[in-house]
Design an enzyme around this catalytic site. Structure first.
Site, mmCIF file in Angstrom:
data_model
loop_
_atom_site.group_PDB
_atom_site.id
_atom_site.type_symbol
_atom_site.label_atom_id
_atom_site.label_comp_id
_atom_site.label_asym_id
_atom_site.label_seq_id
_atom_site.Cartn_x
_atom_site.Cartn_y
_atom_site.Cartn_z
ATOM 1 N N ASN A 9 0.875 -1.176 0.000
ATOM 2 C CA ASN A 9 0.000 0.000 0.000
ATOM 3 C C ASN A 9 0.911 1.224 0.000
ATOM 4 O O ASN A 9 1.490 1.560 1.029
ATOM 5 C CB ASN A 9 -0.905 -0.007 1.243
ATOM 6 C CG ASN A 9 -1.687 1.291 1.367
ATOM 7 O OD1 ASN A 9 -1.819 2.045 0.400
ATOM 8 N ND2 ASN A 9 -2.220 1.551 2.566
ATOM 9 N N TRP A 10 1.003 1.862 -1.162
ATOM 10 C CA TRP A 10 1.926 3.004 -1.273
ATOM 11 C C TRP A 10 1.398 4.245 -0.555
ATOM 12 O O TRP A 10 2.128 5.212 -0.393
ATOM 13 C CB TRP A 10 2.156 3.338 -2.747
ATOM 14 C CG TRP A 10 2.993 2.349 -3.500
ATOM 15 C CD1 TRP A 10 3.482 1.147 -3.053
ATOM 16 C CD2 TRP A 10 3.444 2.479 -4.859
ATOM 17 N NE1 TRP A 10 4.206 0.524 -4.038
ATOM 18 C CE2 TRP A 10 4.194 1.324 -5.161
ATOM 19 C CE3 TRP A 10 3.275 3.443 -5.844
ATOM 20 C CZ2 TRP A 10 4.788 1.116 -6.405
ATOM 21 C CZ3 TRP A 10 3.857 3.251 -7.095
ATOM 22 C CH2 TRP A 10 4.608 2.103 -7.374
ATOM 23 N N LYS A 11 0.133 4.219 -0.194
ATOM 24 C CA LYS A 11 -0.517 5.415 0.369
ATOM 25 C C LYS A 11 -0.297 6.599 -0.587
ATOM 26 O O LYS A 11 -0.197 6.391 -1.799
ATOM 27 C CB LYS A 11 0.013 5.716 1.771
ATOM 28 C CG LYS A 11 0.004 4.495 2.687
ATOM 29 C CD LYS A 11 0.192 4.868 4.117
ATOM 30 C CE LYS A 11 0.460 3.628 4.938
ATOM 31 N NZ LYS A 11 -0.002 3.743 6.296
ATOM 32 N N HIS A 94 -9.679 1.353 4.624
ATOM 33 C CA HIS A 94 -8.411 1.530 5.340
ATOM 34 C C HIS A 94 -8.646 2.484 6.510
ATOM 35 O O HIS A 94 -9.437 3.424 6.405
ATOM 36 C CB HIS A 94 -7.345 2.094 4.395
ATOM 37 C CG HIS A 94 -5.970 2.055 4.975
ATOM 38 N ND1 HIS A 94 -5.528 2.973 5.911
ATOM 39 C CD2 HIS A 94 -4.937 1.196 4.790
ATOM 40 C CE1 HIS A 94 -4.281 2.682 6.253
ATOM 41 N NE2 HIS A 94 -3.906 1.595 5.583
ATOM 42 N N GLU A 96 -7.046 4.853 7.621
ATOM 43 C CA GLU A 96 -6.801 6.276 7.336
ATOM 44 C C GLU A 96 -8.011 6.901 6.640
ATOM 45 O O GLU A 96 -8.281 8.085 6.811
ATOM 46 C CB GLU A 96 -5.511 6.427 6.502
ATOM 47 C CG GLU A 96 -4.284 6.139 7.357
ATOM 48 C CD GLU A 96 -3.071 5.637 6.604
ATOM 49 O OE1 GLU A 96 -3.050 5.704 5.366
ATOM 50 O OE2 GLU A 96 -2.134 5.149 7.280
ATOM 51 N N GLU A 165 -5.826 -4.894 10.371
ATOM 52 C CA GLU A 165 -4.811 -3.873 10.583
ATOM 53 C C GLU A 165 -5.113 -3.119 11.883
ATOM 54 O O GLU A 165 -5.920 -2.164 11.868
ATOM 55 C CB GLU A 165 -4.812 -2.872 9.415
ATOM 56 C CG GLU A 165 -4.491 -3.480 8.078
ATOM 57 C CD GLU A 165 -3.852 -2.455 7.148
ATOM 58 O OE1 GLU A 165 -2.737 -2.723 6.685
ATOM 59 O OE2 GLU A 165 -4.442 -1.400 6.927
ATOM 60 N N GLY A 171 2.025 2.255 10.686
ATOM 61 C CA GLY A 171 2.991 3.344 10.556
ATOM 62 C C GLY A 171 3.674 3.725 11.854
ATOM 63 O O GLY A 171 4.356 4.745 11.924
ATOM 64 N N SER A 209 2.922 -2.183 10.363
ATOM 65 C CA SER A 209 4.367 -2.220 10.615
ATOM 66 C C SER A 209 4.983 -3.585 10.337
ATOM 67 O O SER A 209 5.944 -3.988 11.003
ATOM 68 C CB SER A 209 4.688 -1.752 12.046
ATOM 69 O OG SER A 209 4.283 -0.401 12.221
ATOM 70 N N GLY A 230 2.605 -1.137 4.256
ATOM 71 C CA GLY A 230 2.689 0.271 3.899
ATOM 72 C C GLY A 230 4.128 0.686 3.687
ATOM 73 O O GLY A 230 4.715 0.483 2.618
ATOM 74 N N GLY A 231 4.731 1.268 4.707
ATOM 75 C CA GLY A 231 6.061 1.866 4.586
ATOM 76 C C GLY A 231 7.095 0.969 3.926
ATOM 77 O O GLY A 231 7.832 1.414 3.031
HETATM 78 C C1 PEP Z 1 -0.968 0.209 5.791
HETATM 79 O O1 PEP Z 1 -0.962 1.386 5.460
HETATM 80 O O2 PEP Z 1 -1.860 -0.524 5.392
HETATM 81 C C2 PEP Z 1 0.105 -0.275 6.653
HETATM 82 C C3 PEP Z 1 0.030 -1.484 7.128
HETATM 83 O O3 PEP Z 1 1.143 0.598 6.886
HETATM 84 P P1 PEP Z 1 2.540 0.244 7.607
HETATM 85 O O4 PEP Z 1 3.019 -1.048 7.056
HETATM 86 O O5 PEP Z 1 3.425 1.388 7.249
HETATM 87 O O6 PEP Z 1 2.256 0.151 9.066
#
Ligand code: PEP
Length: 247
Positions: A9-11, A94, A96, A165, A171, A209, A230-231
């Site tokens: 997930n590049w956000k 999501h 966010e 999640e 994050g 994470s 994500g990251g």
């Molecule tokens: C996400 O945005 O779905 C996510 C899991 O982010 P991260 O891996 O950065 O926690």
């Protein structure tokens, strides 16, 4: 046994130059894939992503979809538009979007429905906040969120992907322990089974994470079928290591 699924997930990250470098590094770093891999990119980059990934084993997806079919909904992107760019997956709900765009369970369910209608697999995100976990409301929260999607899409529940999640893990660098994650995944699978689907065939991903260091232990849990990352999905070496941990 169903194939594992690793989704990036590049956000709201990327640029034409950075995307090209990342996708080319992923393509050359992957031989033949024994697990399914996808990247969910910002909508303006779907055309570029489809060009760079066509002919590869990697799929691509979007991070959101409108609940409406078409019309006067400025700024929205429809499922039919996503389909024109070869989108296979679409993240819905999501945290966010729930947090910053006030997306409620009903809207998330409607978005999942739109995706399914167009043959796009919705990746339905559920997860509790830290306050909800501390109040002992983790199970109530995630089952409520998933129930809305199941009710709206009952005959097609087998076609969704679920991502657990925990909001406090996204994050933050703070990952759920494998035991905490497994507990919730088993609960969600039981809920999917009770709804009548073949729950064993539905992929339930962990997100929050996940990184090259903790992926193997999380993915070793019996009900963790993959990851939503994500990251770490923005760095090719890290994303490739997570994919390798899933094989
Ligand atoms: C996400 O945005 O779905 C996510 C899991 O982010 P991260 O891996 O950065 O926690």
């Amino acid at each position: 046994m169903k194939k594992r699924l690793i989704v990036g997930n590049w956000k709201m990250n990327g640029s034409l130059a950075a995307n090209r470098a990342l996708l080319e590094a992923l393509r050359s770093g992957l031989d033949s894939l024994r697990c399914a891999v996808a990247v969910c990119v910002p909508a303006p980059y779907l055309a570029q992503t489809s060009q760079l990934l066509s002919g590869s084993d990697m799929a691509w997806g979007a991070q959101d979809v409108s609940a409406h079919e078409a019309g006067a909904y400025t700024g929205e992107v429809s499922a039919a538009m996503l389909k024109e760019f070869g989108v296979r997956y679409c993240i819905v709900g999501h945290s966010e979007r729930r947090q910053y765009h006030s997306e409620a369970d009903g809207l998330v369910a409607a978005k999942a429905q739109r995706a399914l209608e167009l043959g796009i697999t919705p990746i339905v995100c559920v997860g509790e906040t830290l306050a909800e976990r501390d109040a002992g409301r983790t199970e109530a929260t995630v089952t409520r969120q998933l129930a809305a999607v199941i009710e709206e899409n009952a005959p097609r529940t087998a076609d969704i992907v679920v991502a657990y999640e925990p909001v406090w893990a996204i994050g933050t660098g703070q990952t759920a322990t494998p035991q905490q994650a497994q507990h919730v995944h088993a609960l969600l699978r039981a809920q999917l089974g009770a709804a009548g689907g073949d729950a064993a065939q539905i992929a339930i991903l962990y997100g929050g994470s996940m990184n090259a260091g903790n992926a193997a232990e999380l993915l070793a849990q019996p009900d963790i079928d993959g990851g939503l990352i994500g990251g770490a999905s923005l760095r090719a070496p890290d994303f490739l290591k997570i994919i390798a941990a899933a094989l």
